[in-house]
Design an enzyme around this catalytic site. Structure first.
Site, PDB file in Angstrom:
ATOM      1  N   LYS A  52       0.857  -1.098  -0.042  1.00  0.00           N
ATOM      2  CA  LYS A  52      -0.022  -0.024   0.099  1.00  0.00           C
ATOM      3  C   LYS A  52       0.894   1.062  -0.173  1.00  0.00           C
ATOM      4  O   LYS A  52       0.567   2.212  -0.745  1.00  0.00           O
ATOM      5  CB  LYS A  52      -0.964   0.154   1.109  1.00  0.00           C
ATOM      6  CG  LYS A  52      -2.086  -0.981   0.935  1.00  0.00           C
ATOM      7  CD  LYS A  52      -2.731  -1.288   2.479  1.00  0.00           C
ATOM      8  CE  LYS A  52      -3.724  -2.551   2.173  1.00  0.00           C
ATOM      9  NZ  LYS A  52      -4.294  -3.138   2.983  1.00  0.00           N
ATOM     10  N   GLN A  96      -5.919  -2.080   9.283  1.00  0.00           N
ATOM     11  CA  GLN A  96      -5.470  -3.735   8.474  1.00  0.00           C
ATOM     12  C   GLN A  96      -6.238  -4.663   9.351  1.00  0.00           C
ATOM     13  O   GLN A  96      -5.980  -4.742  10.662  1.00  0.00           O
ATOM     14  CB  GLN A  96      -4.005  -3.705   8.310  1.00  0.00           C
ATOM     15  CG  GLN A  96      -3.723  -5.003   7.868  1.00  0.00           C
ATOM     16  CD  GLN A  96      -3.874  -4.929   6.261  1.00  0.00           C
ATOM     17  OE1 GLN A  96      -3.950  -3.919   5.594  1.00  0.00           O
ATOM     18  NE2 GLN A  96      -4.208  -6.236   5.836  1.00  0.00           N
ATOM     19  N   ASP A 119     -12.123   2.002   2.942  1.00  0.00           N
ATOM     20  CA  ASP A 119     -12.267   0.268   2.818  1.00  0.00           C
ATOM     21  C   ASP A 119     -13.643  -0.057   2.487  1.00  0.00           C
ATOM     22  O   ASP A 119     -13.914  -1.139   2.175  1.00  0.00           O
ATOM     23  CB  ASP A 119     -11.909  -0.179   4.260  1.00  0.00           C
ATOM     24  CG  ASP A 119     -10.389  -1.023   4.193  1.00  0.00           C
ATOM     25  OD1 ASP A 119     -10.074  -1.628   2.995  1.00  0.00           O
ATOM     26  OD2 ASP A 119      -9.869  -1.040   5.114  1.00  0.00           O
TER      27      ASP A 119
END
Ligand code: GUN
Length: 295
Positions: A52, A96, A119
């Protein structure tokens, strides 16, 4: 023999468009920024987080990484998110998954400001995805739709079978296919005679998380097969949910692992971060621009 759906190539082309958008924003004094929070030392997560950061650097997106010890308490994590929620330089926040067992993952997800939820895991954004009126793309499913679009594979009217009902992939994938006018069946661990259903699939999406779970006898001749799996086999080699060598003989198109769905997920995250920067700076309404999403 199936044609390979090249996620790296689609990803590179999509990133060109994102880079241009970042440059336009930079001209207006806006630098999109993404904060990534990692709790604990899960090896897989560390690889994702590194990729990322690399993607952000490549596209001119600012990024911050917070690596917290496994023992971090829930209150401490929420305090960090509160700070990021308020920071005007931070447009996107990603925590995460998976989190350590002592942390309530749903509570953390709900605490992220929906406008910064790149997300698209917050219930507000999930609800909007179900309604088909969403600003933030569910990254992996949206990446798959981008691959299909790029190869002119139109789901409209087709029987699409999604194996797996996770919040990250299976459920939002089913919604995006439904919005694209497919007939969608969702299968999961309680499904009886799974093969009888997967054999009906014109587009089969495998998001199970089990090595070579989809075997050739479960696949219809000429099916389009999308493999979301990221598993390690006994020798440590990365492999998908599909028995690739056998299934590629039967399918018309297939995504490889690696190099299929994986590269697209991060690209869609970058796209969401740019969208968040536009929304938070008042340059875009909180709806999705669907002009480039037709077949
Ligand atoms: N873990 C595995 N995939 C994802 C993802 O897309 N987002 C987050 N936050 N965690 C993940």
């Amino acid at each position: 023999m199936a044609v390979l759906l090249d996620g790296k190539q689609v990803s590179a082309a999509t990133r060109e468009g994102i880079r241009t958008e970042v440059e336009v924003l930079a001209g207006e004094g806006i630098v999109p920024g993404l904060a990534v929070v990692l709790v604990g030392d899960d090896v897989g997560s560390q690889v994702y987080v590194r990729n990322k950061k690399r993607a952000c650097d490549e596209l001119g997106i600012r990024s911050w990484q917070y690596t917290l010890p496994e023992t971090t308490g829930q209150a401490e994590l929420l305090a960090l998110i509160d700070r990021l929620n308020r920071d005007p330089q931070v447009h996107g926040i990603l925590v995460q998954s998976p989190l350590p067992a002592h942390i309530d993952e749903a509570l953390v997800t709900n605490f992220i400001r929906p406008e910064k939820d790149v997300d698209a895991f917050h219930p507000f954004n999930v609800g909007r995805i179900v309604l088909g009126d969403y600003a933030y793309l569910p990254c992996t499913p949206a990446g798959i739709m981008e691959i299909l679009r790029s190869y002119r594979i139109d789901p409209a009217g087709k029987h699409c079978v999604v194996v797996g009902r996770s919040h990250i992939v299976g459920r939002p994938m089913s919604m995006l296919l439904l919005h694209a006018n497919a007939t969608v069946t969702i299968c999961h661990s309680h499904t009886r005679d799974l093969g009888a259903i997967t054999r009906q699939a014109e587009i089969l999406v495998a998001a199970v998380g089990r090595e070579r779970f989809i075997t050739a006898d479960m696949v219809r001749d000429g099916a389009v097969v999308i493999d979301v799996g990221m598993n390690r086999d006994a020798s440590g080699k990365l492999c998908g949910d599909v028995d690739f060598d056998a299934v590629r003989e039967k399918a018309s198109y297939i995504t490889p692992v690696p190099g299929g769905v994986g590269p697209m997920t991060i690209t869609m995250l970058m796209k969401n971060t740019v969208t968040a920067a536009k929304i938070l700076s008042g340059k875009q309404a909180e709806t999705l621009d669907t002009s480039s999403m037709r077949w």
